[in-house]
Scaffold this motif. Structure first.
Motif, PDB file in Angstrom:
ATOM      1  N   LEU A   3      24.732 -30.917 -22.617  1.00 33.94           N
ATOM      2  CA  LEU A   3      24.459 -29.721 -23.424  1.00 33.94           C
ATOM      3  C   LEU A   3      23.047 -29.819 -23.980  1.00 33.94           C
ATOM      4  CD1 LEU A   3      27.763 -29.381 -25.459  1.00 33.94           C
ATOM      5  CD2 LEU A   3      27.049 -28.032 -23.498  1.00 33.94           C
ATOM      6  N   GLU A   4      22.314 -28.768 -23.849  1.00 29.91           N
ATOM      7  CA  GLU A   4      20.952 -28.754 -24.381  1.00 29.91           C
ATOM      8  C   GLU A   4      20.872 -27.731 -25.509  1.00 29.91           C
ATOM      9  OE1 GLU A   4      17.760 -28.321 -21.688  1.00 29.91           O
ATOM     10  OE2 GLU A   4      18.731 -29.549 -20.160  1.00 29.91           O
ATOM     11  N   ASN A   5      20.258 -28.150 -26.554  1.00 30.33           N
ATOM     12  CA  ASN A   5      19.997 -27.247 -27.673  1.00 30.33           C
ATOM     13  C   ASN A   5      18.570 -26.737 -27.535  1.00 30.33           C
ATOM     14  OD1 ASN A   5      21.959 -26.524 -29.407  1.00 30.33           O
ATOM     15  ND2 ASN A   5      21.646 -28.186 -30.844  1.00 30.33           N
ATOM     16  N   VAL A   6      18.420 -25.511 -27.202  1.00 27.05           N
ATOM     17  CA  VAL A   6      17.085 -24.943 -27.031  1.00 27.05           C
ATOM     18  C   VAL A   6      16.882 -23.912 -28.133  1.00 27.05           C
ATOM     19  CG1 VAL A   6      15.574 -23.659 -25.516  1.00 27.05           C
ATOM     20  CG2 VAL A   6      17.249 -25.260 -24.540  1.00 27.05           C
ATOM     21  N   MET A   7      15.847 -24.134 -28.922  1.00 28.61           N
ATOM     22  CA  MET A   7      15.512 -23.180 -29.985  1.00 28.61           C
ATOM     23  C   MET A   7      14.195 -22.496 -29.639  1.00 28.61           C
ATOM     24  SD  MET A   7      16.480 -25.043 -33.550  1.00 28.61           S
ATOM     25  CE  MET A   7      15.871 -23.646 -34.425  1.00 28.61           C
ATOM     26  N   GLU A   8      14.243 -21.213 -29.673  1.00 27.75           N
ATOM     27  CA  GLU A   8      13.011 -20.468 -29.456  1.00 27.75           C
ATOM     28  C   GLU A   8      12.274 -20.350 -30.779  1.00 27.75           C
ATOM     29  OE1 GLU A   8      13.419 -16.700 -27.558  1.00 27.75           O
ATOM     30  OE2 GLU A   8      15.128 -17.396 -26.384  1.00 27.75           O
ATOM     31  N   GLU A   9      11.004 -20.648 -30.731  1.00 28.63           N
ATOM     32  CA  GLU A   9      10.196 -20.496 -31.939  1.00 28.63           C
ATOM     33  C   GLU A   9       9.619 -19.097 -31.951  1.00 28.63           C
ATOM     34  OE1 GLU A   9       7.414 -23.396 -33.080  1.00 28.63           O
ATOM     35  OE2 GLU A   9       8.625 -25.061 -32.338  1.00 28.63           O
ATOM     36  N   ARG A  10       9.881 -18.395 -33.039  1.00 30.60           N
ATOM     37  CA  ARG A  10       9.342 -17.044 -33.188  1.00 30.60           C
ATOM     38  C   ARG A  10       8.390 -17.043 -34.359  1.00 30.60           C
ATOM     39  NH1 ARG A  10      14.562 -13.115 -32.319  1.00 30.60           N
ATOM     40  NH2 ARG A  10      15.108 -13.926 -30.276  1.00 30.60           N
ATOM     41  N   GLU A  11       7.364 -16.305 -34.219  1.00 22.17           N
ATOM     42  CA  GLU A  11       6.374 -16.206 -35.281  1.00 22.17           C
ATOM     43  C   GLU A  11       6.453 -14.810 -35.879  1.00 22.17           C
ATOM     44  OE1 GLU A  11       1.617 -16.142 -35.485  1.00 22.17           O
ATOM     45  OE2 GLU A  11       2.502 -17.842 -34.410  1.00 22.17           O
ATOM     46  N   TYR A  12       6.712 -14.756 -37.170  1.00 27.86           N
ATOM     47  CA  TYR A  12       6.803 -13.482 -37.871  1.00 27.86           C
ATOM     48  C   TYR A  12       5.574 -13.320 -38.749  1.00 27.86           C
ATOM     49  CZ  TYR A  12      11.661 -13.455 -36.415  1.00 27.86           C
ATOM     50  OH  TYR A  12      12.797 -13.452 -35.672  1.00 27.86           O
ATOM     51  N   ARG A  13       5.018 -12.158 -38.691  1.00 30.56           N
ATOM     52  CA  ARG A  13       3.840 -11.869 -39.485  1.00 30.56           C
ATOM     53  C   ARG A  13       4.245 -11.008 -40.673  1.00 30.56           C
ATOM     54  NH1 ARG A  13      -1.830 -10.197 -36.867  1.00 30.56           N
ATOM     55  NH2 ARG A  13      -2.968 -11.302 -38.445  1.00 30.56           N
ATOM     56  N   VAL A  14       3.900 -11.441 -41.866  1.00 32.28           N
ATOM     57  CA  VAL A  14       4.248 -10.715 -43.083  1.00 32.28           C
ATOM     58  C   VAL A  14       3.000 -10.014 -43.586  1.00 32.28           C
ATOM     59  CG1 VAL A  14       5.114 -10.915 -45.428  1.00 32.28           C
ATOM     60  CG2 VAL A  14       6.014 -12.411 -43.633  1.00 32.28           C
ATOM     61  N   ILE A  15       3.132  -8.715 -43.789  1.00 30.48           N
ATOM     62  CA  ILE A  15       2.003  -7.924 -44.275  1.00 30.48           C
ATOM     63  C   ILE A  15       2.395  -7.315 -45.610  1.00 30.48           C
ATOM     64  CG2 ILE A  15       0.523  -5.940 -43.832  1.00 30.48           C
ATOM     65  CD1 ILE A  15       0.970  -6.414 -40.861  1.00 30.48           C
ATOM     66  N   HIS A  16       1.561  -7.501 -46.609  1.00 28.53           N
ATOM     67  CA  HIS A  16       1.816  -6.916 -47.927  1.00 28.53           C
ATOM     68  C   HIS A  16       1.672  -5.397 -47.831  1.00 28.53           C
ATOM     69  CE1 HIS A  16       1.347  -5.973 -52.193  1.00 28.53           C
ATOM     70  NE2 HIS A  16       1.961  -7.130 -52.396  1.00 28.53           N
ATOM     71  N   PRO A  17       2.536  -4.634 -48.515  1.00 34.30           N
ATOM     72  CA  PRO A  17       2.475  -3.162 -48.422  1.00 34.30           C
ATOM     73  C   PRO A  17       1.122  -2.573 -48.813  1.00 34.30           C
ATOM     74  CG  PRO A  17       4.517  -3.841 -49.460  1.00 34.30           C
ATOM     75  CD  PRO A  17       3.694  -5.075 -49.293  1.00 34.30           C
TER      76      PRO A  17
END
Length: 72
Positions: A3-17
């Motif tokens: 069994l392989e545990n594969v985690m995708e790394e996602r990059e979220y960009r936060v923008i101030h309103p």
């Protein structure tokens, strides 16, 4: 079985309103009055009555603390 545990790394960009692009606002001038159901009308009238009653009770309490009604 492996069994392989594969985690995708996602990059979220936060923008101030305040730094974001302004969006078009909805024009409410031409909408007209909203229709109210009888339940909503009764609820709003009950809320108005409650607020008036609470205001009268606070005013009475303040005047009582000020001694307007004399000593009991």
């Amino acid at each position: 079985m492996v069994l392989e545990n594969v985690m995708e790394e996602r990059e979220y960009r936060v923008i101030h309103p305040l730094d974001d692009v302004q969006e078009q606002k909805i024009e409410t001038e031409y909408l007209g009055p909203m229709r109210m159901t009888p339940t909503v009308r009764i609820s709003l009238l009950a809320l108005r009555g409650y607020l008036v009653l609470m205001t009268v009770l606070v005013l009475y309490h303040v005047l009582d603390l000020a001694g307007v009604f004399g000593k009991a």
